[in-house]
Design a protein around this motif. Sequence first.
Motif: not given
Length: 560
Positions: A218-222, A225, A260-261
């Motif tokens: 959710e926090d965009g970890d590479e 993702h 999500n965003d």
Amino acid sequence: MDFKQQVVSALSKVLAGEVEADQITKLIEVPKSLDMGDYAFPTFILAKSRHMAPVKIAADLAAQIDAGDFEKVVAQGAYVNFFLEKTSFAKDVLTAIAEQGEHYGDLQLGSGNVPIDMSSPNIAKPMSMGHLRSTVIGNSIAKILTKVGYSPIKINHLGDWGTQFGKLIVAYKKWGSEAEVKADPIKHLLEYYVRFHKEAETQPELDDEARAWFKKLEDGDEEAHKLWSWFRTVSLKEFNRIYDILGVHFDSFKGEAFYNDKMDRVTDALEEKHLLQESQGAEIVDLSKYNLNPALIRKSDGATLYMTRDLAAAMYRHDTYNFTQSLYVVGMEQTEHFKQLKAVLKEMGYDWADDIHHIPFGLITANGKKLSTRKGNVILLEKVLHEAVDLAKQQIAEKHPDLKNADAVAQDVGVGAVIFHDLKNDRLDNFDFNLEEVVRFEGETGPYVQYTNARANSILSKTDVQPDATVELTGVDAWAVLKMLSEFPNVVARAARDFEPSVVAKYSLRLAKTFNQYYAHTKVLVDDAELPARLALVQSVSMILTTSLGLLGVNAPKEM
Ligand code: ARG
């Protein structure tokens, strides 16, 4: 060309001041057998005010009514029976179908955009029979709504977000391999997922790891993702293969991840209206005044939920499409969820919440048992479709060995059988899935309707005489077919009003049966004066069967 209306207006003239036209319309019945006429009016309700026996009233009315527009109007017991003028009726119906073709039955019952949330399978899991139901019911509703004036937008709200992706990432990293996923993606991703649940029973710390990975996602970890995106791509590729077989296409694949965003907008609006409450560390919206359980908006670790994403999606669809109605074709086990969704939107002050409709459907069981991905009791959809096509191939090879395009026809027949079998049941009925029954080519099946259409086409191809709807047509069997053809616009209207494709499916079975009776009793290809009219009848039957099947998303081969 509304024949019932003709009857209503004839009755209105003699019942002026006594019974309103609306009520007459409601009272009119269709007699069980054709020798009792086409419409009947029961006179019982007049007995009290007229101080007269219904039988006498019926006789009086029959004598008074202007029979000019009808073949005859007669009293039978307490009923006034109306016999429509057959020749002009036949001409009207057949000419309309000949002129309007596939547009016969087009209506203007409404307009505007109608997003239809349909199919919406979950990434990394096989598409279930429930998703098949949603896919074919949604697809058919889209076609039916188009026919009555709306502009549907078919949306695949993919289940591509949620804590299960945390679990999947953990499982893949522990036990998975790239080669396996590449070779047979969904099979292996499901294996990892099932194994995760088994091992988490004795190692609860796995669940914590999964939660942490979902949070990262959710926090965009590479890394998170990248894995997620790969799982999504390979799954979607498999789903698309099934959609291609079914002939179903979507206008949008914006699934849960897309929102999500867009979550802050939901939570901000809820906060602003003071609707969020804390409960055991999580944030909820209390819905007790709707007699519903609270809606879960945010977990204690800040992660959002299925409901939050559906709220964002509802708002997004409202902004993007300015819809007149917004539909969700989802199994009835999610009824509470959609009630909550509507209730929260209402609490937020959006009156368009009233235009949201959950279109539920019943459960499919196999051998009496509930299907469960996790317990391994699954029906693999693609396998079912392939087997149905194989069986169609066998049948065709026996019955019609020299058929051209036999493979393409078998595809239409096998796939059509599966779709039709699903749609002929009332949407809300549960049914048990049995492959042999699905691919039976006799009885109440799609192939039976397709076969009847092919038979009608083969009659037409055997003569050079042109169909002519203006030539007189006689005979009771033809009359039964004609009346059924004239029913088609009403059938479309009912199916649209109730979001119920089974209305069309059942109608197509009745029309096929009635036509086969006609064909059994009537020599169509005899060279007499009525031949062009009979051909017009056959051509109309083929047109309406093809259109009906089309509304279900089933192809109608010309030969089979
Ligand atoms: N993915 C969900 C499931 O398989 C269905 C989603 C239905 N659509 C929605 N907007 N909630 O259960």
